[in-house]
Design an enzyme around this catalytic site. Structure first.
Site, PDB file in Angstrom:
ATOM      1  CB  ILE A 230      -0.919   0.058   1.242  1.00 47.58           C
ATOM      2  CG1 ILE A 230      -1.646  -1.268   1.450  1.00 47.58           C
ATOM      3  CG2 ILE A 230      -1.884   1.227   1.135  1.00 47.58           C
ATOM      4  CD1 ILE A 230      -2.632  -1.616   0.396  1.00 47.58           C
TER       5      ILE A 230
ATOM      6  CB  ALA B 298       4.737   2.720   1.245  1.00 45.23           C
ATOM      7  CE  LYS B 299       4.676  -1.400   8.352  1.00 44.39           C
ATOM      8  NZ  LYS B 299       5.715  -0.677   9.135  1.00 44.39           N
ATOM      9  N   GLY B 300       3.858  -2.902   3.562  1.00 40.63           N
ATOM     10  CA  GLY B 300       3.598  -4.147   2.858  1.00 40.63           C
ATOM     11  C   GLY B 300       3.468  -5.307   3.820  1.00 40.63           C
TER      12      GLY B 300
ATOM     13  CG  ASP C 180       6.730  -4.055  10.234  1.00 35.78           C
ATOM     14  OD1 ASP C 180       6.947  -2.889  10.601  1.00 35.78           O
ATOM     15  OD2 ASP C 180       5.735  -4.713  10.587  1.00 35.78           O
TER      16      ASP C 180
END
Length: 432
Positions: A76, A121-123, A162
């Site tokens: 995202i 952003a992040k995944g 993460d």
């Protein structure tokens, strides 16, 4: 996400529903609460409720037994107004679209609050790493990287470690990107091994940041560091590093909880032994130099400082009524739900929000990204000094904003961040 809500989101309808739930609902409510403080910029706040880009991918791999496994992956990009996307990738069985959307939104706020030149952003990939071999995890990593490869890059979107991801996974991501593009772009990810362009000080940076922010907050509240009772939820990289640094500063770690159990000792847990035990046994359960307590009883432990450093949504309204701390330092992303925020404020508990408190990791990721572009690397002392300078300056600005506006530190952090993001949107304008 229910089918009607998923359909609404994909059709472009504002994803604000009457009773926000889960991490994305928490983020939306935080935006709602800050909007009245944004003045003329408030008319642009809708931008923050709509992720810029949402990618959902299938990640098929050949399992060790020859079968084909399928895993759902996400990337995202919430907002890119201030620079390329920046945010980690987590491997966890609880990963959902809503969660990753919220985490990406918090990265937008975090990067702006600290004034880093990044968007948010992040995944994530929904899987249980404990049930996969290391080879299977490598296959997932490489296929996931290939699937999202079209939207990541050193000037587009830069992943990082993460939950349940590490330097080795970043190395696989970097190598896969290089194989697919023909470009040896070390800056495509951060949190890499040192030999591949990683930065000294990156692994402990988030925990160090919690300590740096916590030390300043303790001073501002006229509390004493020596003998301060610290309770930490989560004892992975962030929690363990935080515990070590507070113990070095002569605070007492009186309780620790993780996914395997909880231990307490009012006289202070021996941190070095606890870290070694947790690494050897994959958790703090059955630590011989502390009393084993019920995991829920952790929230009743008498302490001066509480550090939630696990997953989001842990500090609920019910738990907020029970905690004994005077100061909460959010080491995790989104650990406190809005109702709990209100309760803690009414009880006079100061909460230093995640978007500033755990920003040490992304700050040193920024240093790594800069060093990769320059092909010139700093010493660990230089890294730590620069980290402390940036975080302390950001906290000072946010604390002064909170006092001037008469709002909580969280609202102040969102005011500072949203003003920076929305001003960037205003100055850039709309294209076409």
């Amino acid at each position: 996400m229910t089918d009607d809500r998923a359909s609404a989101f994909r059709s472009g309808i504002s994803y604000v529903h009457p009773e926000p739930a889960g991490p994305w609902g928490t983020f939306l409510e935080q935006i709602e609460r800050v909007t009245p403080h944004l003045g003329a910029l408030a008319k642009m706040a809708e931008t923050l409720r709509r992720p810029k880009r949402t990618l959902i991918v299938d990640v098929p791999i050949e399992m060790d037994d020859g079968s084909i496994g399928h895993f759902e992956g996400f990337r995202i990009q919430h907002n890119l107004a201030r620079g390329p996307g920046k945010g980690g990738v987590r491997f966890h069985p609880g990963v959902t679209l809503e969660e990753v959307m919220a985490l990406a939104g918090w990265m937008t706020i975090k990067n702006a609050a600290v004034n880093l030149p990044f968007g948010g952003a992040k995944g994530g990939v929904r899987l249980d790493p404990k049930k996969l071999s290391r080879k299977e995890i490598e296959h997932v990593t490489r296929r996931y990287t290939s699937e999202i490869g079209g939207i990541i890059g050193p000037q587009q979107d830069i992943p990082a470690p993460d939950v349940n991801t590490d330097a080795q996974i970043m190395a696989w991501m970097m190598d896969t990107y290089a194989m697919n593009t023909g470009l040896a772009s070390t800056g495509v990810v951060t949190g890499k091994p040192i030999n591949l362009g990683g930065s000294l000080g990156r692994a402990p940076a988030t925990g160090r940041g919690v300590f740096v922010i916590g030390r300043d907050a303790i001073r501002r509240l006229n509390m004493a560091m020596e003998g301060a009772r610290i309770a930490i939820q989560g004892f992975g990289n962030v929690g363990a590093t935080t515990a070590e640094l507070f113990a070095e500063a002569r605070a007492k770690i009186v309780a620790v909880q993780d996914s395997r159990g909880a231990v307490a000792n009012p006289s202070g847990l021996p941190v070095a032994e606890l870290v070694a035990h947790a690494r050897k046994n994959s958790g703090v359960a059955h630590f011989p130099h502390g009393e084993t307590i019920d995991r829920e009883a952790f929230w009743d432990i008498p302490c001066d400082v509480l550090i939630p450093a696990a997953l989001e949504g842990q500090l609920t309204a019910a738990r907020a009524n029970r905690i004994k701390a005077r100061l909460v330092l959010e080491g995790a992303n989104g650990p406190t739900v809005p109702e709990a925020d209100d309760i803690l404020a009414s009880r006079g508990v100061t909460v230093v929000p995640d978007v500033i408190c755990n920003a040490g990791g992304v700050t040193v990721s920024y240093f790594e990204w800069v060093q990769d572009f320059a092909s010139y690397f700093w010493t660990e002392d230089e890294i730590n000094d620069r980290l402390a300078k940036i975080l302390r300056g950001a906290l000072r600005h946010i604390w002064e904003t909170a006092e001037r506006r008469g709002v909580s530190l969280r609202t102040a952090a969102f005011i500072v961040a949203c003003e920076r993001v929305l001003t960037a949107h205003m100055e850039r304008g709309l294209y076409p």
